[in-house]
Design a protein around this motif. Sequence first.
Motif, PDB file in Angstrom:
ATOM      1  N   LEU A 116       0.884  -1.322   0.047  1.00 47.72           N
ATOM      2  CA  LEU A 116      -0.184   0.008   0.011  1.00 47.72           C
ATOM      3  C   LEU A 116       1.012   1.220   0.035  1.00 47.72           C
ATOM      4  O   LEU A 116       1.721   1.281   0.747  1.00 47.72           O
ATOM      5  CB  LEU A 116      -1.054   0.009   1.199  1.00 47.72           C
ATOM      6  CG  LEU A 116      -1.851  -1.103   1.459  1.00 47.72           C
ATOM      7  CD1 LEU A 116      -2.662  -1.067   2.707  1.00 47.72           C
ATOM      8  CD2 LEU A 116      -2.940  -1.307   0.301  1.00 47.72           C
ATOM      9  N   ILE A 117       0.555   2.124  -0.732  1.00 44.10           N
ATOM     10  CA  ILE A 117       1.134   3.583  -0.849  1.00 44.10           C
ATOM     11  C   ILE A 117       0.217   4.384  -0.142  1.00 44.10           C
ATOM     12  O   ILE A 117      -1.007   4.784  -0.772  1.00 44.10           O
ATOM     13  CB  ILE A 117       1.509   3.897  -2.388  1.00 44.10           C
ATOM     14  CG1 ILE A 117       2.669   2.804  -2.851  1.00 44.10           C
ATOM     15  CG2 ILE A 117       2.365   5.371  -2.261  1.00 44.10           C
ATOM     16  CD1 ILE A 117       2.415   3.005  -4.250  1.00 44.10           C
ATOM     17  N   PHE A 133       9.523   3.139  -5.324  1.00 43.57           N
ATOM     18  CA  PHE A 133      10.173   2.176  -4.659  1.00 43.57           C
ATOM     19  C   PHE A 133       9.230   0.968  -4.500  1.00 43.57           C
ATOM     20  O   PHE A 133       9.850  -0.116  -4.297  1.00 43.57           O
ATOM     21  CB  PHE A 133      10.511   2.868  -3.458  1.00 43.57           C
ATOM     22  CG  PHE A 133      11.784   3.700  -3.413  1.00 43.57           C
ATOM     23  CD1 PHE A 133      12.391   4.099  -4.407  1.00 43.57           C
ATOM     24  CD2 PHE A 133      12.215   4.294  -2.157  1.00 43.57           C
ATOM     25  CE1 PHE A 133      13.521   4.845  -4.363  1.00 43.57           C
ATOM     26  CE2 PHE A 133      13.138   5.072  -2.013  1.00 43.57           C
ATOM     27  CZ  PHE A 133      13.866   5.358  -3.099  1.00 43.57           C
ATOM     28  N   ALA A 134       8.163   1.351  -4.531  1.00 45.18           N
ATOM     29  CA  ALA A 134       7.144  -0.072  -4.054  1.00 45.18           C
ATOM     30  C   ALA A 134       7.297  -0.777  -5.355  1.00 45.18           C
ATOM     31  O   ALA A 134       7.096  -1.991  -5.310  1.00 45.18           O
ATOM     32  CB  ALA A 134       5.552   0.756  -3.852  1.00 45.18           C
ATOM     33  N   PRO A 184       5.734  -6.111  -5.539  1.00 47.02           N
ATOM     34  CA  PRO A 184       4.709  -7.032  -4.671  1.00 47.02           C
ATOM     35  C   PRO A 184       3.827  -7.722  -5.374  1.00 47.02           C
ATOM     36  O   PRO A 184       3.685  -7.664  -6.562  1.00 47.02           O
ATOM     37  CB  PRO A 184       4.299  -6.001  -3.832  1.00 47.02           C
ATOM     38  CG  PRO A 184       4.307  -4.608  -4.742  1.00 47.02           C
ATOM     39  CD  PRO A 184       5.523  -4.862  -5.464  1.00 47.02           C
ATOM     40  N   SER A 185       3.219  -8.761  -4.780  1.00 49.58           N
ATOM     41  CA  SER A 185       2.266  -9.513  -5.433  1.00 49.58           C
ATOM     42  C   SER A 185       0.935  -8.597  -5.808  1.00 49.58           C
ATOM     43  O   SER A 185       0.287  -8.755  -6.852  1.00 49.58           O
ATOM     44  CB  SER A 185       1.613 -10.728  -4.403  1.00 49.58           C
ATOM     45  OG  SER A 185       2.614 -11.638  -3.943  1.00 49.58           O
ATOM     46  N   LYS A 186       0.685  -7.668  -5.010  1.00 49.82           N
ATOM     47  CA  LYS A 186      -0.452  -6.722  -5.383  1.00 49.82           C
ATOM     48  C   LYS A 186      -0.114  -5.363  -5.038  1.00 49.82           C
ATOM     49  O   LYS A 186       0.696  -5.275  -3.714  1.00 49.82           O
ATOM     50  CB  LYS A 186      -1.704  -7.085  -4.541  1.00 49.82           C
ATOM     51  CG  LYS A 186      -2.712  -6.278  -4.941  1.00 49.82           C
ATOM     52  CD  LYS A 186      -4.180  -6.832  -4.353  1.00 49.82           C
ATOM     53  CE  LYS A 186      -5.280  -5.837  -4.889  1.00 49.82           C
ATOM     54  NZ  LYS A 186      -6.663  -6.313  -4.254  1.00 49.82           N
ATOM     55  N   LEU A 187      -0.196  -4.301  -5.620  1.00 54.61           N
ATOM     56  CA  LEU A 187       0.071  -2.937  -5.263  1.00 54.61           C
ATOM     57  C   LEU A 187      -0.935  -1.904  -5.566  1.00 54.61           C
ATOM     58  O   LEU A 187      -1.691  -1.809  -6.704  1.00 54.61           O
ATOM     59  CB  LEU A 187       1.345  -2.738  -6.155  1.00 54.61           C
ATOM     60  CG  LEU A 187       1.796  -0.972  -6.013  1.00 54.61           C
ATOM     61  CD1 LEU A 187       2.177  -0.929  -4.765  1.00 54.61           C
ATOM     62  CD2 LEU A 187       3.047  -0.684  -6.869  1.00 54.61           C
TER      63      LEU A 187
END
Length: 685
Positions: A518-519, A534-535, A540-543
């Motif tokens: 999560l951002i 960066f994220a 990740p698997s889900k963003l």
Amino acid sequence: MLTFLDALKRILVGRPFRTERLKQAPLRRRLALPLLSSNALSSVAYAPDEVLMTLAIAGVSAIYFSPWVGVAIMAVMLVIIASYRQSVKAYPSGRGDYEIASANLGPRAGTTVAAALLIDFVLTVAVSMSSAAHYAVAAFPVLSGHQTQLAGAGVVLLAVLNLRGLGRSRLGKALPTYLFIGAMLVMILAGAISAGLGTLGAAPSAGFEIVPQAGYDSSLTGLFGAVLVLRAFSTGSAALTGIEAPISNVQNLARPRARNAASILLMLGVIATVLTLGTMFLARAAGVHVVEDPQANLHADGGPLPADYIQHPVLGQLAQAVFGAGSIGFFAILAATVAVLWMAGHTAFTSFPNLASHLATDGYLPRQLRKRGDRLGFSNGIIALGVGALVLVLIFNAHVATLIQLYVVGVFVSFTLSQLGMVRHWTRQLASTANPRVRHRVMRSRLLNLVGFVLTAAVLVIVLVTKFIFGAWLAVLAILVLYLVMFSIHAHYAAVDRELAVDDTGTAKALPARVHALILVSTLRKPVLRAVAFARASRPSKLEAVIVDIDQEATARAVAEWDRLQIPVPITVLASPYRETAAPIIDYIKGIKSDSPRDLVVVYIPEYVVGRWWEQLVHNQTALRIKTRLHFEPGVVVASVPWQLSEETHGRALFEAERGDHHPEHAGQDQTGQNTPQHDGGSTT
């Protein structure tokens, strides 16, 4: 570039020392004696005062017995020193009474000893600085009424100097004690000769009449008289504080360490006995009269003393009687007394942090107390001692007679448990020793420590009975509270160690099923774009990005800008009917964890890095609150994405990269290539 706080720290503390400076040559006896005895010898500056002041409750005739009370106190001191000479040979590590009690009586006894000593060190600083303030007033009467400020300033200055390292010259630290011993011997010898020739001057208070308190009009006869003598004895036992210093600093001595420590203890006992008894006999010869309330209990010419009368300490009055008021000898005695009191405070600023570091290593105090500061001292322990002593000085207005009532309890708790521990130590050794000569030596040592235990236990009982209602209960309460705090800390550390220990179950090696990133978005700015970059780089698997809808217009603008820039991350708007920021985020994360308990949730939080300390106050406050809340959520990792406010150029490149990285053919895929639903710009949860 130094921040304001860093610059202030450099001004107060100075530049850091390299760790190599910790290495110093071992202390030889000629330097170890003054460095380790200043605490015990400085008690000559106030212990005789307390004996005279207590006996004066029964009138002028009662103070005639003051030297004999001093003889009893010194007899106890010599017995304890003889016992410690046995202890230091058995436990030469430098952990002193704490180690002896812990090893032989268990951790509860050891923690009790440690708590008692820590409280006693705080009182040592408070009493020493308060007494020094009264001697400064004796030298310069214009300072009268400012004793509290002087004592408080002394505590603060001592703390700062110890944080700075207080110099590296051992000879400079030893000199005040040697000067005090020399000055006192000269005064006692000159006073004894003058008294023998009949030329000794009278003390300034010699002509005053002491008015006994109600119930003590019959001097020291009866039960009240016996209790008063015992109370004078317990109060004067402040002279015994500090004699444990050599056994607590054995590791700093030259070899053979145990033998040198035993020699220092013997010399300390002889010098302290000569100075204390010499002072008390000379005070009787000069007619020194000191009382707790001069205006109420001293009369001159049949009437009370004037309201501006200043009662000087015993050594000040003796210096005036022997050398004359305003003479070089008078000021030399006062200066030497202030100097040795100062060094006694410094000794406590060394002993307290050292003991606290041992306790922190054993898990009984916060582990931050193990850390050495920039100048190689245990800075956190120094600060804790300084704050504690300053609070006592301010609460009791630097009144030595009141502070003394709290004193002695801690040191006699330590003496008693230490001696009992040594009795058990020798008993255990005796059971495993067959050699007749060795058995005889062990039996002799055990007998000596047994006598020490019986004597110190008896004195502890006397101290508690006679001083409890006069303030000793506060010391007992402080020791009890500190004991409970230390055991709570130890229990906490033990629980943490058990929980964090790596076992063979493989739990520590287990991987999460998926990573859900999560951002956090408030407004669309460069730090948010960096967090997105960066994220995405972490794959990740889900963003997804989340924004809390506190202001509908601002939220709509942020979502519209997100769409305009075609940022390849879906954004979710979280409803917040009560205008909270953290709560909707926590609820959303709990929903994710509820649906997928094995998922790891990583929350990326953009944060500003500012150049000045005060700028931090106007940035990152919301982020700080959110991080604090998230740290208590299991299965959640917080990733701070810093943005240095001077990075405008780098930020522009990041901004352009984010725009150019978006391709229509990838619009429906997440970072793993899987299809993900696109946002509609206004979805809420």
